[in-house]
Design an enzyme around this catalytic site. Structure first.
Site, PDB file in Angstrom:
ATOM      1  N   ARG A 123     -29.506 -42.663  75.009  1.00  0.00           N
ATOM      2  CA  ARG A 123     -28.514 -43.255  75.909  1.00  0.00           C
ATOM      3  C   ARG A 123     -28.950 -43.147  77.374  1.00  0.00           C
ATOM      4  O   ARG A 123     -28.182 -43.471  78.286  1.00  0.00           O
ATOM      5  CB  ARG A 123     -27.143 -42.600  75.695  1.00  0.00           C
ATOM      6  CG  ARG A 123     -25.964 -43.418  76.224  1.00  0.00           C
ATOM      7  CD  ARG A 123     -24.635 -42.858  75.746  1.00  0.00           C
ATOM      8  NE  ARG A 123     -24.452 -41.465  76.080  1.00  0.00           N
ATOM      9  CZ  ARG A 123     -23.960 -41.032  77.256  1.00  0.00           C
ATOM     10  NH1 ARG A 123     -23.609 -41.900  78.187  1.00  0.00           N
ATOM     11  NH2 ARG A 123     -23.810 -39.743  77.480  1.00  0.00           N
ATOM     12  N   LYS A 124     -30.179 -42.713  77.603  1.00  0.00           N
ATOM     13  CA  LYS A 124     -30.691 -42.584  78.972  1.00  0.00           C
ATOM     14  C   LYS A 124     -31.173 -43.951  79.459  1.00  0.00           C
ATOM     15  O   LYS A 124     -32.365 -44.213  79.586  1.00  0.00           O
ATOM     16  CB  LYS A 124     -31.810 -41.549  79.035  1.00  0.00           C
ATOM     17  CG  LYS A 124     -31.330 -40.138  78.725  1.00  0.00           C
ATOM     18  CD  LYS A 124     -32.475 -39.137  78.771  1.00  0.00           C
ATOM     19  CE  LYS A 124     -31.991 -37.733  78.443  1.00  0.00           C
ATOM     20  NZ  LYS A 124     -33.095 -36.747  78.443  1.00  0.00           N
ATOM     21  N   THR A 125     -30.205 -44.812  79.715  1.00  0.00           N
ATOM     22  CA  THR A 125     -30.496 -46.177  80.144  1.00  0.00           C
ATOM     23  C   THR A 125     -30.203 -46.343  81.634  1.00  0.00           C
ATOM     24  O   THR A 125     -29.529 -45.519  82.250  1.00  0.00           O
ATOM     25  CB  THR A 125     -29.649 -47.180  79.344  1.00  0.00           C
ATOM     26  OG1 THR A 125     -28.264 -46.815  79.466  1.00  0.00           O
ATOM     27  CG2 THR A 125     -30.027 -47.165  77.866  1.00  0.00           C
TER      28      THR A 125
END
Length: 271
Positions: A123-125
């Protein structure tokens, strides 16, 4: 629309210079990689109106530019609109292709090891760019992992510290999700992993383990809770990926959306 507005907050002086004469432009791929983001590229010019894009490659194709730049697509339309959409479209394409390329390398490395599990993103977008980056993971052949905080429950160290224990955190999560959503717990030891499984977690993330310890702990957890999905994450690089793959590891996740090399494209008016 917002990305275009960001690039032209008031008046496009360069667009005034070139005017509305119909022009054709060629999209070149200048560094090798997986082509990704064609639909987003198209959407930029569709939003501007009066432009057409013709692709010479398909989404997901690997383009070899080692011998020089490769003609990849053609854009036709009023000169002002072609150049107005140029940089926004290229920025999206280069970043999506970069994520897809680094992801494809990891997926292919796992296949060479004949591993049974799945490579996944995280989820490190980039804020505002999540859809593109998550899509690029799929084009690269990986799983997207959860898309957002409403998709699957992931209980990390902060959740555990805030509630007092893994057991408490899982119990509270179960009140909300019932039977319809999976619960994952981030664990930093075998004891935590066992507690998470006993509490009813569906997925256990073994975070920042060294490969030897990872495989030993995973074996122990699987022997007691064979139905639980085990994910390895943290400290995994392209060079060390293979050492994290094993018979008791179901998922290996990595932030492919961070620190990747963009693929170089250029769009040039034919002359």
């Amino acid at each position: 629309a917002q990305w275009l507005q960001e690039d032209i907050p008031s008046f496009d002086i360069g667009g005034f210079v070139v005017g509305e004469d119909p022009k054709a432009a060629t999209l070149f791929t200048k560094t090798s990689g997986v082509l990704c983001g064609c639909a987003f590229f198209d959407a930029v010019f569709e939003k501007l109106g009066g432009c057409e894009v013709e692709w010479l490659f398909e989404e997901g194709d690997f383009i070899d530019a080692s011998q020089g730049k490769v003609v990849t697509a053609r854009v036709r339309g009023p000169a002002r609109k072609v150049l107005l959409g140029e940089r926004t479209a290229l920025n999206i394409l280069s970043r999506a292709s970069g994520v897809a390329t680094v992801t494809r390398k990891a997926v292919e490395a796992a296949k060479r090891e004949r591993w049974h599990g799945m490579i996944a993103g995280t989820r490190k977008t980039t804020p505002g760019f999540r859809l593109v980056e998550k899509y690029a993971l799929l084009v690269g052949g990986a799983a997207t992992h959860r898309d957002n905080l409403s998709a699957m429950v992931m209980l990390k160290d902060n959740h555990v510290w805030a509630t007092g224990s893994i057991t408490n955190a899982v119990a509270k999560a179960k009140v909300c999700v019932g039977f319809s959503m999976k619960i994952e717990v981030e664990c930093s030891s075998e004891a935590e992993a066992m507690e998470a499984c006993k509490a009813g977690a569906d997925v256990v993330m073994l975070d920042n383990f060294k490969p030897a310890e990872l495989h030993e702990v995973a074996k122990h957890v699987k022997s007691s809770y064979p139905h639980v999905t085990i994910e390895a994450s943290g400290g995994i690089t392209e060079a060390t990926l293979a050492s994290f793959l094993g018979p008791h590891i179901d998922v290996v996740s990595k932030s492919f959306q961070q620190g990747y090399e963009c693929i170089d494209f250029s769009l040039k008016i034919d002359h």
